[in-house]
Write a protein that holds these residues in place. Structure first.
Motif, PDB file in Angstrom:
ATOM      1  N   SER A 229      38.943  30.165  27.380  1.00 12.75           N
ATOM      2  CA  SER A 229      38.334  29.622  28.586  1.00 12.75           C
ATOM      3  C   SER A 229      39.011  30.181  29.837  1.00 12.75           C
ATOM      4  N   GLN A 230      40.332  30.276  29.809  1.00 10.54           N
ATOM      5  CA  GLN A 230      41.071  30.786  30.959  1.00 10.54           C
ATOM      6  C   GLN A 230      40.704  32.227  31.283  1.00 10.54           C
ATOM      7  N   VAL A 231      40.721  33.096  30.272  1.00  8.07           N
ATOM      8  CA  VAL A 231      40.502  34.514  30.540  1.00  8.07           C
ATOM      9  C   VAL A 231      39.037  34.788  30.881  1.00  8.07           C
ATOM     10  N   ARG A 232      38.116  34.017  30.333  1.00  6.61           N
ATOM     11  CA  ARG A 232      36.719  34.160  30.741  1.00  6.61           C
ATOM     12  C   ARG A 232      36.542  33.755  32.201  1.00  6.61           C
ATOM     13  N   ASP A 233      37.289  32.733  32.633  1.00  5.53           N
ATOM     14  CA  ASP A 233      37.235  32.344  34.042  1.00  5.53           C
ATOM     15  C   ASP A 233      37.771  33.456  34.938  1.00  5.53           C
ATOM     16  N   VAL A 234      38.858  34.100  34.518  1.00  6.61           N
ATOM     17  CA  VAL A 234      39.411  35.205  35.310  1.00  6.61           C
ATOM     18  C   VAL A 234      38.354  36.292  35.488  1.00  6.61           C
ATOM     19  N   PHE A 235      37.714  36.680  34.385  1.00  9.98           N
ATOM     20  CA  PHE A 235      36.658  37.694  34.429  1.00  9.98           C
ATOM     21  C   PHE A 235      35.495  37.229  35.305  1.00  9.98           C
ATOM     22  N   GLY A 236      35.093  35.974  35.114  1.00 10.58           N
ATOM     23  CA  GLY A 236      33.970  35.458  35.886  1.00 10.58           C
ATOM     24  C   GLY A 236      34.239  35.474  37.381  1.00 10.58           C
ATOM     25  N   PHE A 237      35.438  35.070  37.796  1.00 10.93           N
ATOM     26  CA  PHE A 237      35.775  35.068  39.217  1.00 10.93           C
ATOM     27  C   PHE A 237      35.707  36.487  39.785  1.00 10.93           C
ATOM     28  N   ILE A 238      36.218  37.444  39.017  1.00  8.03           N
ATOM     29  CA  ILE A 238      36.208  38.838  39.481  1.00  8.03           C
ATOM     30  C   ILE A 238      34.787  39.337  39.665  1.00  8.03           C
ATOM     31  N   ARG A 239      33.950  39.124  38.667  1.00  5.96           N
ATOM     32  CA  ARG A 239      32.579  39.632  38.740  1.00  5.96           C
ATOM     33  C   ARG A 239      31.758  38.889  39.795  1.00  5.96           C
ATOM     34  N   LEU A 240      32.035  37.608  40.023  1.00  6.36           N
ATOM     35  CA  LEU A 240      31.337  36.886  41.074  1.00  6.36           C
ATOM     36  C   LEU A 240      31.719  37.423  42.458  1.00  6.36           C
ATOM     37  N   LYS A 241      32.991  37.724  42.654  1.00 10.90           N
ATOM     38  CA  LYS A 241      33.427  38.306  43.930  1.00 10.90           C
ATOM     39  C   LYS A 241      32.809  39.679  44.148  1.00 10.90           C
ATOM     40  N   GLN A 242      32.628  40.393  43.036  1.00  7.98           N
ATOM     41  CA  GLN A 242      32.002  41.715  43.124  1.00  7.98           C
ATOM     42  C   GLN A 242      30.486  41.622  43.218  1.00  7.98           C
ATOM     43  N   GLN A 243      29.936  40.424  43.083  1.00  9.27           N
ATOM     44  CA  GLN A 243      28.495  40.158  43.120  1.00  9.27           C
ATOM     45  C   GLN A 243      27.748  40.920  42.031  1.00  9.27           C
TER      46      GLN A 243
END
Length: 301
Positions: A229-243
């Motif tokens: 869950s933690q590492v998926r959140d890290v990835f998700g935050f990055i991709r959301l910032k990158q739109q």
């Protein structure tokens, strides 16, 4: 009856198939404890709740060091109000038959080893219900290194205890009186802490929100799911910032294309380095199966 009886502990923890201490208490691996220190209470709570373990959390405590996470293996004790005949029988039995020394609380603390946490039901007794003070807390710190105590009752010598490094203490209240008029009726037995139940060998995770008791046979699964869950959140935050993706895409079940993007990032980005012991084969296979089977016609209510 016997205190800290290996046969009883083994009978009560049959789902644990790993290493045990000499007294039969489950010995969750040190690596799991290390990884447990990095997860949140909610991340630990989810896998337990989803498997029917709905009475593992208690949050109604005072905390000696609210900023400090506590993790360790439970050593449990159950205390009851003093009844003279029972009290003298059990105290004499411990002294004469099991060669124990001092009062009941000292028996438990004398048994501690590294990474242990004392978990005590003092039936919410605070006045003359102070399970530890400065001396016994020092002994806990010396024996457990990183452990501590969860006490459904009182403590004393708060100013001294607060200065002891390396441990944390969760307790209901403080009082200057010494422990009195209580009898221990079980050591390393099922123990009620408020709304929760703790078993010997449970992994105790103490956080600023309270304490959760993780059954040893679910400890590794809990850590793995939390880390995923933690590492998926890290990835998700990055991709959301990158739109790259919308929040709806990140929050929904991922398709194979999104999973492939994640796995490529996971294998190469430094932000995922500490999680690379994890495997994603099952998740990727589930995504492929969903796409192969097509959209479901049934609706879950």
């Amino acid at each position: 009856m016997k205190f800290d009886n290996p046969e009883d502990i083994g009978q009560l923890t049959p789902l644990w198939e790993g290493e045990r201490f000499e007294n039969g208490r489950p010995k969750v691996d040190e690596d799991i404890l290390r990884r447990m220190r990095k997860i949140t209470l909610e991340e630990a709570w989810g896998p337990l709740w989803n498997r029917g373990y709905t009475f593992q959390f208690e949050g109604d405590f005072k905390i000696m060091h609210p900023e400090q996470v506590m993790v360790g293996r439970a050593v449990t004790a159950v205390m009851v109000p003093k009844r003279p005949d029972l009290h003298e029988t059990l105290l004499d039995y411990g002294h004469e038959q099991e060669n124990r020394h001092g009062f009941f609380n000292q028996w438990v603390i004398d048994s501690l080893v590294e990474d242990d946490v004392v978990v005590v039901d003092m039936f919410d007794k605070i006045h003359s219900g102070t399970y530890v003070g400065g001396n016994l807390s020092t002994a806990i710190a010396t024996r457990t290194k990183r452990g501590g105590a969860v006490i459904w009752g009182g403590i004393r010598d708060n100013q001294q205890v607060k200065e002891i490094g390396g441990i944390n203490v969760y307790y209901r209240g403080s009082d200057p009186t010494a422990i009195a008029d209580v009898t221990m009726v079980g050591m390393n037995v099922p123990t009620r802490i408020g709304k929760a139940i703790c078993m010997p060998g449970d992994v105790v995770l103490g956080t600023p929100a309270g304490v959760i008791f993780i059954p040893p046979h679910l400890a590794e699964l809990t850590v793995v799911q939390a880390e995923k869950s933690q590492v998926r959140d890290v990835f998700g935050f990055i991709r959301l910032k990158q739109q790259v993706y919308s929040t709806a895409q990140i929050d929904a079940a991922w398709n194979t294309a999104l999973w492939q993007d994640f796995i490529d990032w996971f294998n190469h980005d430094d932000a995922a380095a500490e999680y690379r012991h994890l495997s994603w084969d099952d998740e990727l296979e589930d995504a492929r199966k969903r796409e192969h089977d097509g959209p479901r016609s049934d609706v879950r209510l």
